[in-house]
Design an enzyme around this catalytic site. Sequence first.
Site, mmCIF file in Angstrom:
data_model
loop_
_atom_site.group_PDB
_atom_site.id
_atom_site.type_symbol
_atom_site.label_atom_id
_atom_site.label_comp_id
_atom_site.label_asym_id
_atom_site.label_seq_id
_atom_site.Cartn_x
_atom_site.Cartn_y
_atom_site.Cartn_z
ATOM 1 N N GLY A 271 39.289 36.582 44.274
ATOM 2 C CA GLY A 271 39.406 35.415 43.802
ATOM 3 C C GLY A 271 40.675 35.137 42.772
ATOM 4 C CB VAL A 272 42.437 32.061 41.918
ATOM 5 C CG1 VAL A 272 43.656 31.985 41.185
ATOM 6 C CG2 VAL A 272 42.564 31.891 43.407
ATOM 7 C CG ASN A 274 45.718 36.529 34.255
ATOM 8 O OD1 ASN A 274 46.807 36.516 35.109
ATOM 9 N ND2 ASN A 274 45.466 35.904 33.351
ATOM 10 C CB VAL A 275 39.871 39.894 36.057
ATOM 11 C CG1 VAL A 275 39.109 40.784 36.615
ATOM 12 C CG2 VAL A 275 39.715 39.365 34.614
ATOM 13 C CD GLU A 296 38.627 31.587 48.128
ATOM 14 O OE1 GLU A 296 37.941 30.625 48.816
ATOM 15 O OE2 GLU A 296 38.233 31.777 46.973
ATOM 16 N N GLY A 390 35.431 29.351 46.663
ATOM 17 C CA GLY A 390 34.884 30.191 47.889
ATOM 18 C C GLY A 390 33.981 31.238 47.592
ATOM 19 C CE LYS A 410 36.552 28.800 24.364
ATOM 20 N NZ LYS A 410 37.741 28.333 24.526
#
Length: 505
Positions: A271-272, A274-275, A296, A390, A410
């Site tokens: 997925g998109v 930083n992690v 994707e 996705g 937070k």
Amino acid sequence: MTTPSSRILHAGLRQKIMSAEQAAALIDPGANVGMSGFTGAGYPKAIPAALAQRISAEHAAGNPFRISIWTGASTAPELDGALAQVDGIEMRLPFQSDPVCRAKINSGAMHFADMHLSHVAQHAWFGFLGKLSVAVIEVTAINADGTLVPTMAVGNNKTWLDLADKVILEVNYRLPMAVDGMHDIYYGTALPPHRKPIMLSAPNDRIGETTLRCDPDKVIAIVETDSPDRNTTFAAPDAVSARIAEHIIDFLGHEVRKGRLPNDLLPLQSGVGNVANAVLAGLQQSPFENLTGYTEVLQDGMLDLLRSGKMRSASASAISLSSSALADFLDNIDFYRDRIVLRPQEISNHPEVVRRLGVVAMNSMIEADIYGNINSTHVMGSSMMNGIGGSGDFARNGFLSFFVTPSVAKGGGISCIVPMCSHVDHTEHDTQVIVTEQGLADLRGLSPRQRAQIVIDQCAHPDFRPMLQDYFDRAQQSGGQHTPHILSEALSWHDRCLKTGTMKV
């Protein structure tokens, strides 16, 4: 810009070149408009801005003017932000990440249909979404035969071009023509009961054409531009994301040793964010070789793996890079064109293909509950963040699926592991592995009570672990024992956070 019209080789279409303002004037109020764009790549730049100016002028004159926007996934401020700012969007689908758009959705000023990305094209073909009036598609060039050279994103462009009554093209001169040949546009899909198997058995298989088809008679306008995509800025892996990556890579090694994964793993989906990039960066130092990608969105981390030789090929629907990674991509585009395949998202996210290839999926989440239900989309139950994207396509159908998040948010006031999710996108039945910086919980084959204990022990932050254990222990003393809950308290953590700003007691 290159010589005007030098990339518009179809003589008839060259006669339809006009300004963005003229093209925007051809879009009617109330229209369903399919626009290109997938995760900050390949979206039209000039026409949305001109359309926003037109809508603003109409509103100032007291005339209602809103349209519905369909895309591949998120776009950029020049599209989503510009049109949302002038209250020009009635309905948005299937995914967004723009702050102005998000604020309009969460205030109730804009409707948003959050959809699995694999569903969008077929739902449009089925007629579930209504009539598509206009397609506004960015392309790299128009060939003499009228076919279109795609950009860095394919998304739903094939479907929009096929279904729309009218087509407006933005020819963007920014990308080099060397991008031609990187794409694989599959035209073998059909409606039930006439569907046939998709003959794709490896991530680098090519089953389609390198260009998009478009009936020249449907094209009503062409606008020339020379504008960059929105570059994605990725932070260097911090201690939390690096620790999450370490847990995943260790677990993949464990699965190889158990004989459940081959030495070169299986195709990777990421997925998109930083992690996700931290995990891909961690794979650079891993023992795994000859990796493949079936995802994707191709980001910096996967580009790095291709450059180093750790990964031999990657399939995606779009390429979304930082400025430095984009410069490397353009400088070495011949190298990458031989190793990257860009597909329509109905293929990149196709559940049957994902299952057949045995994809290893890694996706982020907002929160998980102790039984393994996952919230990927909503903050405190009712406010949309971006959308499901996705993640469901890959989580339910992948060979192995990870959901990842830091254990707290937070500043430590919010636990990302909670008694009950405030919104559920992926049920416990679709969740295999949950990972935070605290540890990894392998939930495969476990009962709900077994899952709860391992999630608390392995994934919860120490500040919240006693509270979760107390809730779970007391829940087991009352009510049904298959999935123990105290309904009067199950969402009390979220309620407390809304009232006080923290989940802590």
